[in-house]
Enzyme design. Structure first.
Site, short mmCIF file in Angstrom:
data_model
loop_
_atom_site.label_atom_id
_atom_site.label_comp_id
_atom_site.label_asym_id
_atom_site.label_seq_id
_atom_site.Cartn_x
_atom_site.Cartn_y
_atom_site.Cartn_z
N ILE A 1 0.87 -1.17 0.00
CA ILE A 1 0.00 0.00 0.00
C ILE A 1 0.91 1.22 0.00
O ILE A 1 2.08 1.14 0.38
CB ILE A 1 -0.97 0.04 1.21
CG1 ILE A 1 -0.23 -0.08 2.55
CG2 ILE A 1 -2.03 -1.04 1.08
CD1 ILE A 1 -1.15 -0.02 3.76
N ASP A 2 0.40 2.34 -0.47
CA ASP A 2 1.22 3.54 -0.65
C ASP A 2 1.73 4.09 0.68
O ASP A 2 1.16 3.82 1.74
CB ASP A 2 0.42 4.62 -1.37
CG ASP A 2 0.00 4.20 -2.77
OD1 ASP A 2 0.73 3.40 -3.38
OD2 ASP A 2 -1.06 4.66 -3.23
N LYS A 3 2.77 4.89 0.60
CA LYS A 3 3.40 5.48 1.79
C LYS A 3 2.37 6.15 2.70
O LYS A 3 2.36 5.92 3.91
CB LYS A 3 4.46 6.50 1.35
CG LYS A 3 5.07 7.30 2.49
CD LYS A 3 5.97 8.41 1.97
CE LYS A 3 6.47 9.28 3.11
NZ LYS A 3 7.26 10.43 2.63
#
Length: 305
Positions: free
Chosen positions: A137-139
């Site tokens: 999942i994104d930062k």
């Protein structure tokens, strides 16, 4: 490193060499290609050129993809919120602002650095830079991730992702008021041809399906639940931009005038999967972080008038 070659076709006449090489090499950015050209890894008719060289029909382009120096990944004593752990799998609630695995510009402080400190038995299928990582999942997206502690578990979890049997529910706050209570966004996603650092809905992209349900409407925003059928890079962010309801706070896909929360309002709340060894169904839920809750609290206040 082997040299690759390409002869410029008539419909490629007058294209910039850097743009053409991006088209000829999947998953590389224009900046990377320009670096190859600068370091003499690209030649046209056996001569070095600049990034703005205009290709001519019949030109013979040769290039090498330089080997990437392996990262020296260190175990780091970073606190982790472990939701579940056994000898095969681990489920972690990733905090907002943490990168999942090391890459250029993010060699430390990542989830992988923390995992290497926490446990030494992680699967090696994705190599030294992404041990145990089955999905990402994104930062600035918080929430649940499953981690494989051995190759058998990794293959089992990856197969479930491929078969679309993993349960993944997200919460998001999006711009605008969505009038219908539920819907499905079925639109293929690939690299944005205008910006290689972004993804976009494109005709020749990979299948991407997002189901959503409205949880609550506010004056200028909507709180939604999203269920992923596929897991493309930036899928929820790209899909809601595509239907003109970009995520609040999203610096990449949202409007300039948005909520000042330092990143997209997106949280991976529910994760369910079949244990890759025992076959038992496992399901986990994590409440959104404080910053997400504060967004909802502030939006609720706008209704109290």
């Amino acid at each position: 490193m082997e040299w690759k070659s390409h002869t410029v076709l008539p419909d490629e006449h007058n294209q910039r060499i850097d743009k053409l090489l991006v088209k000829l090499n999947s998953d590389v950015s224009r900046t990377q290609v320009q670096g190859w050209i600068k370091d003499d890894f690209v030649k046209v008719n056996d001569e070095t050129v600049k990034s703005n060289y205009k290709c001519q029909t019949g030109d013979r382009i040769t290039w090498q993809m330089p080997e990437v120096e392996p990262l020296d990944i260190q175990a780091e004593n970073i606190p982790l919120e472990i939701m579940y752990e056994d000898k095969d799998v681990l489920v972690v609630n990733k905090p907002r602002g943490m990168v999942v695995h090391p890459s250029a510009g993010h060699s430390s402080g990542t989830l992988v650095n923390a995992l290497l400190y926490h446990c030494h038995d992680l699967s090696g299928i994705n190599g030294m830079e992404r041990p145990g990582i089955v999905h990402r999942i994104d930062k600035d997206t918080s929430g649940l991730l499953m981690v494989a502690k051995n190759d058998r578990a990794h293959m089992g979890l990856a197969r479930q992702l491929s078969d679309k049997t993993v349960k993944r529910k997200y919460e998001a706050v999006v711009h605008g008021v969505i009038s219908h209570n539920s819907g499905t966004i079925d639109a293929p996603i690939g690299r944005d041809p205008k910006d290689r650092q972004k993804m976009a809905v494109v005709e020749n992209g990979k299948e991407a399906v997002t189901h959503f349900q409205v949880l609550k409407r506010f004056q200028d925003f909507t709180h939604v639940e999203c269920v992923l059928e596929t897991g493309r890079t930036h899928q929820i962010r790209v899909h809601f931009q595509y239907i003109n309801h970009p995520l609040a706070g999203d610096p990449k896909y949202g409007p300039k005038k948005t909520l000042s929360i330092g990143g997209q309002a997106l949280h991976a709340r529910v994760l369910g999967f079949e244990h890759p060894v025992s076959g038992k169904w496992m399901e986990f839920e994590a409440e959104p972080p404080e910053v997400f809750q504060k967004v909802l609290d502030d939006l609720n206040k706008t209704l109290d008038f």
